[in-house]
Design a protein around this motif. Sequence first.
Motif, mmCIF file in Angstrom:
data_model
loop_
_atom_site.group_PDB
_atom_site.id
_atom_site.type_symbol
_atom_site.label_atom_id
_atom_site.label_comp_id
_atom_site.label_asym_id
_atom_site.label_seq_id
_atom_site.Cartn_x
_atom_site.Cartn_y
_atom_site.Cartn_z
ATOM 1 N N TRP A 57 0.928 -0.728 -0.423
ATOM 2 C CA TRP A 57 0.013 -0.236 0.447
ATOM 3 C C TRP A 57 0.792 0.867 -0.115
ATOM 4 N N PRO A 58 0.411 2.435 0.066
ATOM 5 C CA PRO A 58 0.790 3.389 -0.343
ATOM 6 C C PRO A 58 1.559 4.288 0.486
ATOM 7 N N ASN A 59 2.573 4.472 0.787
ATOM 8 C CA ASN A 59 3.353 5.346 2.333
ATOM 9 C C ASN A 59 2.883 6.040 2.793
ATOM 10 N N ASN A 60 2.147 7.036 1.918
ATOM 11 C CA ASN A 60 1.353 8.414 2.462
ATOM 12 C C ASN A 60 0.117 9.452 1.754
ATOM 13 N N THR A 106 0.216 10.065 -2.661
ATOM 14 C CA THR A 106 0.212 8.889 -3.524
ATOM 15 C C THR A 106 -0.849 7.718 -3.126
ATOM 16 N N SER A 107 -1.786 8.440 -2.457
ATOM 17 C CA SER A 107 -2.498 7.044 -1.781
ATOM 18 C C SER A 107 -3.991 7.100 -3.448
ATOM 19 N N GLU A 112 -3.516 7.894 -6.419
ATOM 20 C CA GLU A 112 -3.592 7.704 -7.366
ATOM 21 C C GLU A 112 -3.671 6.062 -7.435
ATOM 22 N N PHE A 113 -3.137 5.685 -6.319
ATOM 23 C CA PHE A 113 -3.913 3.859 -5.475
ATOM 24 C C PHE A 113 -4.489 3.021 -6.266
#
Length: 159
Positions: A141-144, A147-148, A150-151
Amino acid sequence: MDKHFTVKQIGVICADEGGFRIEIAPEYRDSLVGLDGFFYINILWWFSGCDNEQDRSVLSETKPYTKGPDTLGTFATRSPQRPNPIALSCAYVTYIDVSHGIVGLAYIDANDQSPVLDMKPYTPSLDRVEEPEVPAWCRHWPNNVETSGEFDWESEFNF
């Protein structure tokens, strides 16, 4: 151990054609003074659609995440079905209108008209963990939060 607490709704989340925002009740608008300058806030809100005896009695979830274990306890999930349907979201603030009690948001994962219980400014000294450790099944999963968006979250959840 069974104590009862009084929680007051301070506003409502609006997620409509006008975008995402929080509308603060008139008696709480002065609480917005000084919030400008914080670009992220933590919002405590109520999963009002899950405020019933059945949803409040759910203590585990069967395969809630596609890559997760077969069963997870409610406290190991972000499920709205929980003993107290309290949600926590970190959101980017787009604008603040103190006089009208509006806090504009880039996005929030809440339904329109969800009750807001509280807001707190996001401060890295208290809210940021430099190297968080999570179970292997969700390490991709995204680290922040930046960028979440775009996931592909749809492929991660089974609910």
